[in-house]
Design an enzyme around this catalytic site. Sequence first.
Site, short mmCIF file in Angstrom:
data_model
loop_
_atom_site.label_atom_id
_atom_site.label_comp_id
_atom_site.label_asym_id
_atom_site.label_seq_id
_atom_site.Cartn_x
_atom_site.Cartn_y
_atom_site.Cartn_z
N LYS A 13 1.05 -1.17 -0.18
CA LYS A 13 -0.26 0.22 -0.20
C LYS A 13 0.85 1.65 0.10
O LYS A 13 0.35 2.32 -0.90
CB LYS A 13 -0.71 0.17 1.06
CG LYS A 13 -1.77 -1.24 1.22
CD LYS A 13 -2.52 -1.11 2.45
CE LYS A 13 -2.07 -0.65 3.85
NZ LYS A 13 -1.97 -2.01 4.24
N ARG A 88 -9.75 1.12 8.56
CA ARG A 88 -9.04 -0.43 9.03
C ARG A 88 -10.19 -1.40 9.51
O ARG A 88 -10.21 -2.22 10.39
CB ARG A 88 -7.80 -0.34 10.38
CG ARG A 88 -6.69 -0.97 9.39
CD ARG A 88 -6.09 -0.71 10.03
NE ARG A 88 -4.41 -0.96 9.89
CZ ARG A 88 -3.49 -0.36 9.62
NH1 ARG A 88 -3.07 0.43 8.89
NH2 ARG A 88 -2.12 -1.53 9.27
N ARG A 122 11.82 -6.36 4.92
CA ARG A 122 11.36 -4.53 4.92
C ARG A 122 12.86 -3.70 5.70
O ARG A 122 12.47 -3.61 6.58
CB ARG A 122 10.10 -4.33 4.92
CG ARG A 122 9.55 -3.07 4.97
CD ARG A 122 8.09 -3.16 4.08
NE ARG A 122 7.75 -2.88 6.39
CZ ARG A 122 5.26 -2.73 6.35
NH1 ARG A 122 5.51 -2.19 5.12
NH2 ARG A 122 5.01 -3.01 7.25
N ARG A 152 11.42 -1.73 11.59
CA ARG A 152 10.39 -1.05 12.49
C ARG A 152 10.19 -2.33 13.40
O ARG A 152 10.31 -3.46 12.81
CB ARG A 152 8.93 -1.16 11.40
CG ARG A 152 8.96 0.20 10.48
CD ARG A 152 7.65 0.35 10.01
NE ARG A 152 6.22 -0.38 10.28
CZ ARG A 152 5.34 -0.36 9.83
NH1 ARG A 152 5.47 -0.47 8.82
NH2 ARG A 152 4.21 -0.76 10.11
N ARG A 163 -0.10 -9.35 13.53
CA ARG A 163 -0.98 -7.64 12.43
C ARG A 163 -1.47 -8.75 11.56
O ARG A 163 -2.72 -8.53 10.91
CB ARG A 163 0.65 -6.95 12.22
CG ARG A 163 0.78 -5.61 13.11
CD ARG A 163 2.07 -6.29 12.76
NE ARG A 163 2.33 -4.98 11.69
CZ ARG A 163 2.96 -5.06 10.70
NH1 ARG A 163 3.99 -5.54 10.64
NH2 ARG A 163 2.68 -4.28 8.87
P1 ADP Z 1 0.85 -1.65 7.74
O1 ADP Z 1 -0.21 -0.79 6.67
O2 ADP Z 1 2.09 -2.08 7.44
O3 ADP Z 1 0.41 -2.61 8.79
P2 ADP Z 1 1.19 0.66 9.02
O4 ADP Z 1 2.00 1.64 8.34
O5 ADP Z 1 -0.35 1.30 8.31
O6 ADP Z 1 1.69 -0.76 8.55
O7 ADP Z 1 -0.12 0.44 10.76
C1 ADP Z 1 1.17 0.26 11.97
C2 ADP Z 1 0.40 0.55 12.97
O8 ADP Z 1 -0.46 1.72 13.31
C3 ADP Z 1 -0.99 -0.83 12.50
O9 ADP Z 1 -0.59 -1.88 12.68
C4 ADP Z 1 -2.29 -0.65 14.39
O10 ADP Z 1 -0.41 -0.01 15.11
C5 ADP Z 1 -1.29 1.26 13.83
N1 ADP Z 1 -3.06 1.72 12.85
C6 ADP Z 1 -2.23 2.54 12.03
N2 ADP Z 1 -3.33 2.43 11.26
C7 ADP Z 1 -4.65 2.49 12.17
C8 ADP Z 1 -5.89 2.82 11.96
N3 ADP Z 1 -6.66 2.95 10.82
N4 ADP Z 1 -6.85 1.94 12.58
C9 ADP Z 1 -6.05 1.22 14.03
N5 ADP Z 1 -4.43 1.27 14.12
C10 ADP Z 1 -4.13 1.88 13.24
#
Ligand code: ADP
Length: 208
Positions: A13, A88, A122, A152, A163
């Site tokens: 994404k 999400r 990554r 990360r 996740r």
């Molecule tokens: P990825 O898509 O690789 O899991 P992100 O950088 O998008 O990683 O998100 C990392 C973390 O940030 C998620 O695991 C969650 O804890 C938090 N997060 C990000 N966006 C949201 C969201 N819309 N709702 C809840 N938690 C979120």
Amino acid sequence: MKIVFLGAPGAGKGTHAQQLMKELGIPQISTGDMFRRAIREETPTGLQAKSYMDKGELVPDEVVIAMVKERLAEDDCKNGYILDGFPRTVAQAEAMEEFATIDLALNIDVPAELIISRLSSRRMCAGCGATYNITLHNSDKCSTCGGELYQRDDDKPETIRKRLDVYEEKTAPLVAYYREKGLLSTATLLGTIEENNEVVRAALNKKD
Ligand code: ADP
Ligand code: ZN
């Protein structure tokens, strides 16, 4: 154009949202990046988000919704944006309908086995947030800004599994949610980054 990116963690994404941001001239809004910045700056939102993120869990809906609502009200969002990582949960999608009207939900579809290997290799730039795959990038520096690359905390193996489970349970239902609204476009990505960019571009102009 107001676009929501859907897809499992590691589906790409962020990579494709950054690409489209350059091509379409609209901002990429990554809630993950916003939280990581908030944690670095120790803001109240950052303090609330940290314990959830470290465990691979979702940050509570009300915290995320308030943050995104505020961000979408900024000037640079007037002509559209790419939401990367929001909504999400179905509750987030429903809440967003009160302050934003989405044109397209782009579903980035990648086989599960690719996802796990990608997340483990990554690395992210501390300077600009660009992502790299260590099997393809032979340096510990960012080629755009020279920043240090780091892994990360939530890209460690145990957290990756968590996740992916959270994705299946909480986020995958959004695919059906947007399909029912007639807004879904699926991009199945099996090729090189260049080939995948082409598939994503084509997906902008169609609906499933
Ligand atoms: P990825 O898509 O690789 O899991 P992100 O950088 O998008 O990683 O998100 C990392 C973390 O940030 C998620 O695991 C969650 O804890 C938090 N997060 C990000 N966006 C949201 C969201 N819309 N709702 C809840 N938690 C979120
Ligand atoms: Zn960089």
